[in-house]
Design a protein around this motif. Sequence first.
Motif, PDB file in Angstrom:
ATOM      1  N   TYR A  57     -44.994  19.708  55.962  1.00  0.00           N
ATOM      2  CA  TYR A  57     -43.542  19.655  55.764  1.00  0.00           C
ATOM      3  C   TYR A  57     -42.980  18.260  56.007  1.00  0.00           C
ATOM      4  N   ARG A  58     -43.857  17.277  56.007  1.00  0.00           N
ATOM      5  CA  ARG A  58     -43.430  15.909  56.252  1.00  0.00           C
ATOM      6  C   ARG A  58     -42.562  15.408  55.109  1.00  0.00           C
ATOM      7  N   PHE A  59     -41.434  14.813  55.467  1.00  0.00           N
ATOM      8  CA  PHE A  59     -40.537  14.267  54.455  1.00  0.00           C
ATOM      9  C   PHE A  59     -41.158  13.016  53.825  1.00  0.00           C
ATOM     10  N   ASP A  60     -41.072  12.951  52.517  1.00  0.00           N
ATOM     11  CA  ASP A  60     -41.624  11.804  51.789  1.00  0.00           C
ATOM     12  C   ASP A  60     -40.535  10.748  51.625  1.00  0.00           C
ATOM     13  N   ARG A  65     -33.820   9.269  45.453  1.00  0.00           N
ATOM     14  CA  ARG A  65     -32.712  10.105  45.913  1.00  0.00           C
ATOM     15  C   ARG A  65     -32.580  11.379  45.087  1.00  0.00           C
ATOM     16  N   SER A  66     -32.779  11.277  43.795  1.00  0.00           N
ATOM     17  CA  SER A  66     -32.595  12.440  42.931  1.00  0.00           C
ATOM     18  C   SER A  66     -33.641  13.512  43.207  1.00  0.00           C
ATOM     19  N   ALA A  67     -34.744  13.128  43.839  1.00  0.00           N
ATOM     20  CA  ALA A  67     -35.800  14.101  44.122  1.00  0.00           C
ATOM     21  C   ALA A  67     -35.734  14.602  45.557  1.00  0.00           C
ATOM     22  N   VAL A  68     -34.687  14.188  46.275  1.00  0.00           N
ATOM     23  CA  VAL A  68     -34.587  14.561  47.687  1.00  0.00           C
ATOM     24  C   VAL A  68     -33.652  15.754  47.844  1.00  0.00           C
ATOM     25  N   TYR A  69     -34.039  16.645  48.719  1.00  0.00           N
ATOM     26  CA  TYR A  69     -33.136  17.721  49.123  1.00  0.00           C
ATOM     27  C   TYR A  69     -32.940  17.594  50.628  1.00  0.00           C
ATOM     28  N   VAL A 107     -38.122  17.448  50.719  1.00  0.00           N
ATOM     29  CA  VAL A 107     -37.118  18.116  51.553  1.00  0.00           C
ATOM     30  C   VAL A 107     -36.980  17.397  52.889  1.00  0.00           C
ATOM     31  N   PHE A 108     -35.755  16.968  53.149  1.00  0.00           N
ATOM     32  CA  PHE A 108     -35.424  16.323  54.420  1.00  0.00           C
ATOM     33  C   PHE A 108     -34.863  17.406  55.328  1.00  0.00           C
ATOM     34  N   TYR A 109     -35.704  17.883  56.241  1.00  0.00           N
ATOM     35  CA  TYR A 109     -35.318  19.027  57.061  1.00  0.00           C
ATOM     36  C   TYR A 109     -35.609  18.689  58.519  1.00  0.00           C
TER      37      TYR A 109
END
Length: 887
Positions: A57-60, A65-69, A107-109
């Motif tokens: 689940y590591r954020f890439d 930006r368009s591919a980030v949630y 995913v930035f969680y």
Amino acid sequence: MEPEHAGYGNPIMSTDTTGTATRMDPGARSGSGVPDKPALEGLEATWSARWEADGTYRFDRSADRSAVYAIDTPPPTVSGSLHIGHVFSFTHTDTVARFHRMRGRAVFYPMGWDDNGLATERRVQNYFGVRCEPTLPFEPGFVPPEKPGKEPVAISRPNFVALCHQLTAEDEQVFEQLWRTLGLSVDWSLSYATVSDRAQRVSQRGFLHLARRGQVVQRTAPTLWDVDFRTAVSQAELEDRDRPGAYHRLRFPKADGPGAVDIETTRPELLPACVALVAHPDDDRYRPLFGTEVRTPLFGVRVPVVAHPLADPEKGSGIAMICTFGDTTDVVWWRELSLPTRAIVGRDGRLLPVPWGEPGWESESAGEAAENYRPLVGLPVNAAQSRIVEALARSGALIGDPEPITHPVRFYEKGERPLEIVSSRQWFIETLPLRGRLLARGEELRWHPPYMAHRYRAWVEGLNADWNISRQRFFGVPFPVWYPVDESGETVFERAIFAGEDVLPVDPSTDVPDGYTEDQRGQPGGFVGDPDVMDTWATSSLTPQIAGGWQEEPELFATVFPMDLRPQAHDIIRTWLFSTIVRSELEHGTLPWSDAAISGWVLDPDHKKMSKSRGNVVTPLPLLEQHGADAVRYWAASGRPGTDTAVDESQMRVGRRLAIKVLNASRFTLGRMAGPDDTGQDPSPAAVTAPLDRAMLARLAQVVDEATAAFEEYDYARALERTEVFFWSFCDDYLELVKVRAYGDGRDPGPASAQAALALALSVLLRLLAPFLPFVTEEVWSWWRAGSIHSARWPSSEEFGVGAGDAATGPVLEVASEVLSAIRRAKTEAKRSMRSPVATLEVTDSADRIAALLAAEGDLRDAGSVRSMATAVTDDPSVEVVLPDEG
RNA sequence: GGGCGUUUAGCUCAGUUGGUUAGAGCGCAGCCUUCACACGGCUGAGGUCGGAGGUUCGAGUCCUCUAGCGCCCACCA
């Protein structure tokens, strides 16, 4: 396939060494990696450790930006107890996070911990048996008592803060463990705490930016005040509670000439603070009195009779006494009518001594006033009320008996005594002038469910005070501000000295402003630090900036801000959601996120709100242990967005049954295949040729579309429901129908079609269920696939290609299932085993449906043990099942 | 006082632009010791959709009024 996460390998090889309960002896397995007796026990421990080790689940950070949630996770208050409500709403967010991850977003969680504020202070006081005494010096190496004693130990502020940090760190560990057990797909490397240096820097920098732009101002003003906590509170932290009170009718003699005016009040103890009487300008009863003066009973102070539209002719006697200050209406009157101030309630909630006869306290009978007031000094307001009522009765100014009523009284939401209003110096963020812009942002935000927007709008429209962000407390983010002390020793608040942004965070109680030295602290000609800390919401309102690395990691911040989602419960719309929009508007001129998903409350099993005082708070850990994480998640995900949902263990049992069914149906499906799946890929839909198989895939394609659309609208509950309904019919009907055919060697078109359809359907179903049941789906995925299912791509109906049915195959599954049900019914009514044979089966129906049935005749005959079958086309559908004679 | 939500089988809930005999799970009853699953499976009995009126060929689904429950907001003398 998902080449970037090809590291899982086959669990037969890689996880047997962990010795978990699910792992049987390798020799007991069937050949393709499927255990003989699959079970749920132990999956949480196995897979949560694996996900952490593999960075699933590591954020890439390199993602565009368009591919980030990006998710603005609510930081739970770690000083509170673990609550099933957390599990509920965090599960909702997690399903959404997993959906977007599978759709290919980075995913930035993050996880945040709210360890700020009063809740932590209170917990530390009780847990260690200490209290903060800011005048005490720091004691290095202080160790709190083993058990809290009867009397709290007084300790210095630095010692107290150290204990706060110590306890919150322990609490955070407990929370993190719970979240891992629940299977939240959080990137734990992004965690933050609201008292961390980073959060303090962001809070202080945010404050300095506001100050530079003049958007935060310091004012001495009437302030809502909790006398127990000895701190100011903001409008957002108020709540009303019904309390008993009484109308007291008091007679004010006219100051010049005969006659008197009777008023009614619930707070007669504030009579010494009375500065005017007020009535509605159109009230004919009192109009002649406007501009005249009356005298307060007992104290002989001349006060004017004034007019103001807020006075309600219907209420009480229609004329009220204005005191400084009884409630917020008094403040409005005081301000708009330019009345003097006579404050009598101190910050401890007790009556202050006042100088009767001196300026501001003029009395026509100062000696008598002093005499009447003296016994009240030092009394809490309640005791003062009793005392003053006795005096009023003796003097004849109390008319009749007090009339008991129940009325709403303002409380601090965490407080135990009614709020008072005292005049004090505070920092305010000027929100009132922003109302229009804030309303527009509320319109711009996408609310899920949409009606939650009303709550925000009502709140913004009802704002009546700027946001007071000062708190007279100890554990929190200090203001990065000092004040000069002039030669006479007076603090010059007007010339605040702001810290430089490059030295943050600062603690003005220990740090020294530029140009001064520590020995000048508190000295004439020196300086003092601002003694207050910020409102907890002043920090929490910056969670997107804290988590996103605002001004510290510019590339990260540009990638994640504005964020995509704010998930939160509806009770903190007026606080957290509102304040976050305020800060983003002021700092960035934009919404902090595009979507807000508002979850409901969890109610106890009897549909009562859970609260500590009721003693009905449900703790999640026993439920997780008893039913398993997937089962608890199933219950949570069944709660529609925004809807209050009761704790329901029967739903958890259903979830558990679903998870077990996933294990068993998968085992069966994978066992039907001709051999181990050595490609690691879904079969081509072109291999699915049989009409029944094509019909099943066509239906599944619809389910995929429905689940996808539901998730896109944040309706995880619908996505789950659609998937689940299909899954059960897949197990009960389709699997039964193809069971026999799929046993074939795979070379005939029939068996090959069934096996391809089974593999394809299983692959899709596991992925549809993965956001809800991350553990069991990952377990099954590991039997036959490389990589994590949670990095696999979300299914799309386009994958089915030619496998998706057309009009001709459409009703095949439906008709075959119906006839199979009829056969079962006949056997049940005859009390026969389901394996017992059917002598003859006669079906009449429309031409289309008969054609569909014939397309699946072989499967149906196998599944129902039908010896002979006849069909006829009629307008009168019927199914006749003839069982052979027994014996 | 203003506003929002909700009211569908005993219980918990679905029901997406109004369309054939209203769905699910739990619970309940009966059956099946079936070779994926007894931590199971199959089958069945239960509602006319809070109430009243209206629009429509047709309403659980739209409109009006109304009642109960819950919540939010409000200047609470």
